[in-house]
Design a protein around this motif. Structure first.
Motif, PDB file in Angstrom:
ATOM      1  N   VAL A   1       0.831  -1.201   0.000  1.00 29.87           N
ATOM      2  CA  VAL A   1       0.000   0.000   0.000  1.00 29.87           C
ATOM      3  C   VAL A   1       0.864   1.248   0.000  1.00 29.87           C
ATOM      4  O   VAL A   1       0.662   2.173  -0.784  1.00 29.87           O
ATOM      5  N   ARG A   2       1.849   1.288   0.879  1.00 26.76           N
ATOM      6  CA  ARG A   2       2.704   2.462   0.975  1.00 26.76           C
ATOM      7  C   ARG A   2       3.975   2.337   0.154  1.00 26.76           C
ATOM      8  O   ARG A   2       4.476   3.325  -0.369  1.00 26.76           O
ATOM      9  N   SER A   3       4.505   1.139   0.047  1.00 25.57           N
ATOM     10  CA  SER A   3       5.724   0.943  -0.731  1.00 25.57           C
ATOM     11  C   SER A   3       5.751  -0.470  -1.283  1.00 25.57           C
ATOM     12  O   SER A   3       5.274  -1.398  -0.633  1.00 25.57           O
ATOM     13  N   SER A   4       6.286  -0.599  -2.474  1.00 29.05           N
ATOM     14  CA  SER A   4       6.437  -1.901  -3.108  1.00 29.05           C
ATOM     15  C   SER A   4       7.929  -2.196  -3.264  1.00 29.05           C
ATOM     16  O   SER A   4       8.744  -1.278  -3.373  1.00 29.05           O
TER      17      SER A   4
END
Length: 302
Positions: A149-152
């Motif tokens: 959601v915030r970082s991949s």
């Protein structure tokens, strides 16, 4: 009865449409359109099937689905006999099962990713040859995305760094970052949960396979906006020759050991064929129609 009959026809029609779409090849020319059509078909099937069962259950109220539900609640289902109660129970059960399996699929994916991220924190490293990615010291070929959601996170193996040249590696990384930007993992979730609900139905498996291939093609298309298509094509061929294993659970890999989809992707990268405008226009009109039609049929009275 009219609305219920149309909902039954729509439910059966979406099944037939899924059968035809799973064999279609025009979607390879416009994978994003194909994905949108698959999503509309899946949503339409679920809403239409539940609506058909509800409509059958609410026939004694003669007001359709939208008008029959308030009447049923008002008299506490007093008009329903055994047959109509069974239909009502089937509608409620199908709704609960579909939602529960979707939530379970989300839970499994989130748990698998959390575990994999914790493992990556222990065993991965950075490498100047692949900036912005995590590198695993493993001789096999592997490249995949861990969406978040915030970082991949994009992960490659040491074997991949040895297998690909700098340009091919850049193309592969662009492909994986495309998965992360477009959140293809969310596209797959409903189809994955549907296969868990109906594991013995081959059509459901074919639907999931078709969508998986289309999201890989969509990522290919985004990657070639930034890199020459030949770079990604040769990287895919190298991956196929190296026979990579499956990507970890909850991730999206650049290629598997299945040669047929890889060759199809390579061919469309090297020889792109745009979809006809007429086909594009029809699909763009069909997607909102399929998604919204079941709800309109809910409002049709007896």
């Amino acid at each position: 009865m009219t609305g219920t009959a149309l909902l039954v026809l729509l439910s059966l029609g979406t099944v037939g449409g899924a059968h035809l779409l799973s064999k279609a090849r025009w979607t390879w020319r416009a994978p994003r359109l194909g994905i949108a059509l698959w999503q509309a078909l899946g949503l339409s099937w679920g809403v239409a099937t539940i609506g058909a069962l509800l409509g059958a259950a609410l026939l004694p109220y003669r007001k359709g689905v939208a008008g029959g539900v308030p009447g049923m609640l008002a008299d506490q289902a007093g008009r329903l006999d055994t047959v109509h109660l069974v239909a009502l129970l089937a509608a409620v059960s199908l709704t609960v099962v579909l939602l529960a399996m979707l939530m379970y699929a989300v839970f499994r994916v989130v748990r698998a990713r959390r575990r994999h991220r914790a493992l990556l924190a222990l065993v991965s490293r950075s490498d100047s040859a692949a900036p912005g990615t995590l590198v695993l010291d493993h001789p096999g070929a592997a490249a995949y995305c861990v969406p978040g959601v915030r970082s991949s996170k994009v992960v490659v193996s040491a074997g991949t760094l040895a297998l690909l040249d700098a340009d091919e590696l850049a193309a592969v990384l662009a492909h994986e970052r495309a998965h992360a930007r477009e959140r293809h993992d969310l596209v797959l979730l409903p189809f994955t949960s549907l296969r868990q609900v109906f594991p013995q139905i081959r059509l459901v498996g074919r639907c999931l396979d078709a969508v998986e291939l289309l999201i890989e093609m969509a990522a290919d298309d985004r990657a070639r906006r930034h890199r020459p298509p030949r770079e990604l094509a040769t990287a895919l061929l190298r991956f196929a020759a190296a026979r990579p294993g499956p990507a970890p659970s909850g991730t999206l890999g650049v290629a598997t050991a299945d040669d047929i989809p890889v060759m199809v992707r390579v061919q469309r990268l090297l020889e792109p064929q745009p979809v006809r405008r007429s086909v594009r226009a029809v699909v763009m009109a069909a997607v909102p129609l399929l998604a919204g039609l079941p709800l309109l049929l809910y409002a049709i009275p007896h």
